[in-house]
Write a protein that holds these residues in place. Structure first.
Motif, PDB file in Angstrom:
ATOM      1  N   SER A  95       0.827  -1.209   0.000  1.00 12.44           N
ATOM      2  CA  SER A  95       0.000   0.000   0.000  1.00 12.44           C
ATOM      3  C   SER A  95       0.859   1.255   0.000  1.00 12.44           C
ATOM      4  O   SER A  95       0.430   2.302  -0.501  1.00 12.44           O
ATOM      5  CB  SER A  95      -0.928   0.007   1.220  1.00 12.44           C
ATOM      6  N   THR A  98       1.602   2.863  -3.324  1.00 16.80           N
ATOM      7  CA  THR A  98       0.474   3.488  -4.013  1.00 16.80           C
ATOM      8  C   THR A  98       0.013   4.687  -3.200  1.00 16.80           C
ATOM      9  O   THR A  98       0.518   4.956  -2.108  1.00 16.80           O
ATOM     10  CB  THR A  98      -0.704   2.504  -4.182  1.00 16.80           C
ATOM     11  N   TYR A 144      -2.489  -4.606  -5.624  1.00 16.30           N
ATOM     12  CA  TYR A 144      -1.561  -3.532  -6.002  1.00 16.30           C
ATOM     13  C   TYR A 144      -1.729  -3.166  -7.476  1.00 16.30           C
ATOM     14  O   TYR A 144      -1.770  -1.982  -7.839  1.00 16.30           O
ATOM     15  CB  TYR A 144      -0.126  -3.979  -5.719  1.00 16.30           C
ATOM     16  N   CYS A 147      -5.024  -1.257  -7.878  1.00 12.47           N
ATOM     17  CA  CYS A 147      -4.949   0.115  -7.344  1.00 12.47           C
ATOM     18  C   CYS A 147      -4.016   0.994  -8.168  1.00 12.47           C
ATOM     19  O   CYS A 147      -4.119   2.224  -8.122  1.00 12.47           O
ATOM     20  CB  CYS A 147      -4.493   0.081  -5.882  1.00 12.47           C
ATOM     21  N   THR A 148      -3.097   0.373  -8.893  1.00 13.51           N
ATOM     22  CA  THR A 148      -2.231   1.153  -9.782  1.00 13.51           C
ATOM     23  C   THR A 148      -2.994   1.577 -11.023  1.00 13.51           C
ATOM     24  O   THR A 148      -2.828   2.698 -11.524  1.00 13.51           O
ATOM     25  CB  THR A 148      -0.998   0.316 -10.186  1.00 13.51           C
ATOM     26  N   LYS A 151      -7.302   4.565  -9.778  1.00  9.85           N
ATOM     27  CA  LYS A 151      -6.941   5.416  -8.670  1.00  9.85           C
ATOM     28  C   LYS A 151      -8.086   5.478  -7.657  1.00  9.85           C
ATOM     29  O   LYS A 151      -9.175   5.934  -7.971  1.00  9.85           O
ATOM     30  CB  LYS A 151      -6.618   6.841  -9.156  1.00  9.85           C
TER      31      LYS A 151
END
Length: 682
Positions: A95, A98, A144, A147-148, A151
Motif C-alpha cells: 500500500s 500506491t 496492487y 490500485c495502480t 486510482k
C-alpha cells in the motif's frame, strides 16, 4: 490522469514497451527482495508457533497429555492464522507503493484472498480460514495492480466531495469483487484441470518411477508456493491407505514392509519442510555473507526444526526464484533415490512407523525405523548431501543479491538492511499518515468554523496608471473574524485535494467577477495548481463555469507555475492553446525562481511572465541588476508581457521601471484587498 514526459512521444512503441518491461522487472526484483522483511515482521507469530510445538512435544514426552493437546491446538491456530497475517502484512507493505490508504488496501487484499480461497476450497476445515500463503501473496499483488490502474482516493467523511467519492468507492469495490470472482473461477478451472492431468497420468507413488514423478510434482508446486499435499490430496490418501494396510499385514506376519510408504515420504523427503529445507537452512547458516540472510536463517531455525519452512519460502525467497527452485526440487529427488537404495539394498531397515509431520529431523528418522539409530544416520547423510547440492546455487543467488545490494548506495551495512529499510518506510508512512490526519482536522475546522474568501491585488502598468488588472488571492477569515494567510493550501496539497480547492476558487472568483468592471485589458488572474491542469476535464469545466456565470473568457487570465511545465509538454501545450483560442491569457508565475525557466519561454505559448521577487532581492549589486534587466528583455523578446512581482519600496519600483517591465505588483502600489474595496475603487 496518467501523464507522460515529453520525450515519451518521440520514442517508438517498441522502446516504450521495453522501458515498461524493464520497470516491471525492477519492481518485481525489489518486491521479492522485500518479502524477507515481510517474513520478519511475522516473526512473533512464527516463533510463538514454534514455541507452542516445542512445549507440546515436551509435555507429551512428560506424560502431560491434556496440556500437550492444548499447546498443539494453539500451534494449529497460529498456523492457520499465518496466511491471513501474511496477506495483511504484504498488503500493508504494498500500500505504501500506491496513494491508496493502507486500511483500504488491506481490506481489498483480504476480500480477494477470501473470495479466491472460498471458490477454490482453500479454507481450513477446522477454522474456515484461508490456508494458502501463495494465494495471500497473489491477492496483495493483484490488489496492487488494481490500485495502480484504478486510482482509489481516500474516503474522508468530512471532505466536500464525500458523496461523489463514496459512489466511486462503491463502483470500485463492486468491480473489484466481480474481478475477484472471475479470477476465482479461472483458478478453480486451472486447479481442476491440473488435478485431472495428474490423475490421467495414473502415477503410482509407491513405485520408484511413480514416486519420483510424484515427488517432482510436489517440488514444482512448492516452488511456486502451492502446498502440493493439499492439491494432490487424493494421491496422499492413496499412499496413507496403502501404508496402513501394509503395516497391518506386516504386523500379522503376512507381508514384508514396502520400501516406499507414508513414513518414507514424511521422514526423508520433507526434513525442515518441503524441499528438505533444513539443508538450505544449514547452507545459509554456514555460508551466508549477507547479514540479513543470516538473520533470516536464525529466525527460520525454530520453525524449520519442526518442518515449517514458510519463512524460507517467502523470506529468501525460494518461490519464483530460478536459482533456488532447482535445488529445491532436486534435493528431495536425490533423497528419494538414496533412501530407496539404502532400504532396498538392506543397508538400513524399512520404515515401520508413520511419524507426526512436525517431528524434528534425526529424531523422526529414529522413530520411523522402529527406534533404530540407522534412521537418524541416514537422515544425517541426506542432510549433508542436501547442503552440498544447495551450496553452489545459494552462493550464486547470494552473489547476485549482494551485487544488486551494492549497486544501490542506500543499502550499506546493518543500518540499511532490508528489514530496517522497510521499517523506516513504515515509520515515514506513519508520520505521513499522522500529518495527513492533522491536515484533515485543520481543514475540517476551517470549513466548519471559518470562511474562505477572495482578495484581489492590483497589477498596474508602468506607462499608464489607468491600465491595470487583478490577481485573485485566497484568504481565510476565522470564527473570530481574523484574516489569516493561505497556509492551509499546503494541507490541501498534502491531501491531494488541490483540484477541489481550485474549483472552489473558480466559483468564488467568477461570482465576484460578475460585479467587477472588466475588459480584455483589465482581467482577473487565477492561480491554477498542477494537479488541476493535468485533469482531462479542466478545460471543459472552466468553459462551462464561464458560461454559467456569463463571464467573457477575455476577462480571465490563468497563472501556472514551472512545476506544471515539467509535467507533460504536449498535454500542457494543448491545454494552453485550447484556453487561448477562447481569449484566455496564460501567465507563467514565479519566473526565475527555479528549474530551467528561459527555455520554457521558447517552447510554450505564454502571454505573460511574472518575475519572481527572489530575482529582485538578488539585485543588490551590478551583476544582479544586469541579470534582472536581461530577464525582463528576454520576456519582451518572446512577446510576453513582463510583470515585476514583490515590489515593496520606491527604489524597487524605480529600478524595475528602468528595466522596462510592463506592470508592477507589490505592496508599494497595492495590498490584496476584499471585493468591496475593489468595487469602490472602480
Amino acid at each position: 490522469m496518467q501523464t507522460q514526459s515529453g520525450s515519451t512521444f518521440n520514442r517508438s512503441p517498441k522502446q516504450h514497451f521495453s522501458e515498461i518491461a524493464s520497470s516491471w522487472r525492477d519492481s518485481s526484483k525489489s518486491y521479492l527482495t522485500d518479502l524477507a522483511s515481510i517474513a520478519l515482521l511475522l516473526l512473533p507469530l512464527t516463533l510463538s508457533n514454534a514455541l507452542a510445538i516445542f512445549l507440546g512435544h515436551v509435555c507429551r514426552v512428560s506424560g502431560l497429555a491434556e496440556l500437550s493437546q492444548l499447546l498443539f491446538h494453539v500451534s494449529d491456530i497460529l498456523i492457520n492464522l499465518y496466511p491471513s497475517a501474511f496477506c495483511v502484512v504484504a498488503g500493508y507493505y504494498l500500500s505504501h507503493k500506491t496513494n491508496v490508504s493502507s486500511a483500504v488496501f488491506i481490506i481489498y487484499s483480504l476480500v480477494l484472498f477470501y473470495l479466491v480461497s472460498i471458490e477454490n476450497g482453500s479454507l481450513s476445515a477446522t477454522y474456515m480460514l484461508p490456508n494458502n500463503p501463495l494465494i495471500a501473496l497473489l491477492s496483495a499483488t493483484l490488489t496492487y495492480v488494481y490500485c495502480t490502474i484504478f486510482k482509489i482516493r481516500l474516503l474522508e467523511p468530512q471532505a466536500l466531495d464525500f458523496s461523489s467519492r463514496l459512489l466511486k468507492h462503491v463502483a470500485h469495490f463492486f468491480l473489484f469483487v466481480l474481478s475477484a470472482l472471475a479470477l476465482s473461477q479461472f483458478m478453480s478451472l486451472l486447479i481442476t484441470g491440473f488435478g485431472g492431468l495428474i490423475d490421467g497420468l495414473a502415477v503410482d507413488p509407491l513405485t520408484l518411477q511413480g514416486g519420483l514423478i510424484y515427488q517432482t510434482v510436489l517440488g514444482l508446486l512448492g516452488s511456486i508456493g502451492i502446498n502440493g499435499h493439499n492439491l494432490l490430496f487424493g494421491i496422499k490418501q492413496q499412499i496413507y491407505a496403502a501404508t496402513q494396510a501394509n503395516m497391518t499385514a506386516w504386523q500379522a506376519g503376512d507381508a514384508t514392509l514396502n520400501v516406499i510408504s507414508q513414513g518414507f515420504y514424511d521422514a526423508f523427503m520433507s526434513m525442515g519442510g518441503s524441499g528438505n529445507s533444513i539443508s538450505l537452512l544449514l547452507c545459509v547458516l554456514l555460508f551466508a555473507r549477507e547479514r540479513n540472510h543470516l538473520m533470516l536463517a536464525l529466525a527460520a531455525t525454530p520453525l524449520v526444526i519442526f518442518n515449517i519452512n514458510e519463512v524460507l519460502l517467502f523470506g529468501l525467497p525460494i518461490i519464483f526464484n530460478p536459482l533456488l527452485i532447482v535445488p529445491f526440487v532436486l534435493v528431495p529427488l536425490v533423497s528419494f533415490l538414496v533412501t530407496y537404495g539404502c532400504i532396498s539394498s538392506g543397508l538400513v531397515p524399512p520404515v515401520e512407523n508413520i511419524v507426526n509431520w512436525m517431528t524434528p529431523p534425526l529424531f523422526s528418522g529414529y522413530v520411523a525405523m522402529g527406534n533404530q539409530l540407522e534412521g537418524s544416520l541416514l537422515q544425517l547423510v541426506i542432510i549433508i548431501l542436501g547442503v552440498m547440492i544447495y551450496r553452489p546455487f545459494y552462493l550464486a543467488y547470494a552473489g547476485k543479491f549482494s551485487a544488486q545490494f551494492r549497486a544501490n548506495s542506500a543499502y550499506t551495512g546493518i543500518e540499511t538492511s532490508i528489514f530496517k529499510t522497510l521499517l523506516n518506510n513504515v515509520r515515514d508512512s506513519n508520520n505521513t499518515s499522522i500529518s495527513k490526519a492533522s491536515a484533515q482536522k485543520r481543514l475540517t475546522s476551517i470549513l466548519r468554523e471559518g470562511e474562505l474568501v477572495m482578495f484581489y491585488q492590483k497589477l498596474q502598468s508602468t506607462k499608464d496608471v489607468n491600465i491595470f488588472s487583478y490577481e485573485a488571492l485566497l484568504r481565510y477569515i476565522d470564527k473570530d473574524g481574523k484574516l489569516c494567510p493561505p497556509t492551509f493550501i499546503a494541507d490541501f496539497q498534502m491531501l491531494n485535494s488541490m483540484p477541489l480547492l481550485d474549483k472552489l476558487v473558480i466559483e468564488k472568483v467568477f461570482a465576484d467577477m460578475q460585479q467587477m468592471i472588466l475588459s480584455k485589458d483589465r482581467r482577473v488572474a487565477i492561480n491554477i495548481s498542477v494537479a488541476t491542469i493535468e485533469q482531462e476535464d479542466f478545460v471543459p469545466h472552466l468553459f462551462a463555469r464561464l458560461a454559467h456565470y456569463g463571464i467573457s473568457p477575455e476577462w480571465l487570465e490563468i497563472e501556472i507555475t514551472e512545476e506544471a511545465i515539467l509535467s507533460n509538454k504536449v498535454f500542457l501545450i494543448n491545454t494552453m492553446e485550447a484556453l487561448q483560442a477562447k481569449g484566455i491569457r496564460i501567465a507563467m508565475d514565479d519566473f526565475g525562481a527555479g528549474y530551467a525557466s528561459f527555455p520554457h519561454l521558447l517552447k510554450y505559448p505564454f502571454d505573460k511572465i511574472k518575475l519572481d521577487r527572489s530575482l529582485l532581492l538578488d539585485a543588490t549589486d551590478q551583476k544582479g541588476k544586469d541579470l534582472y534587466g536581461l530577464v525582463a528583455q528576454l520576456g519582451h523578446v518572446t512577446h510576453c508581457e513582463v510583470v515585476a512581482e514583490g515590489v515593496e519600496t520606491l527604489d524597487e519600483y524605480q529600478f524595475v521601471e528602468a528595466c522596462g517591465v510592463d506592470k508592477v505588483q507589490g505592496y508599494y502600489l497595492a495590498k490584496p484587498c476584499p471585493l468591496i474595496q475593489v468595487l469602490l475603487e472602480q
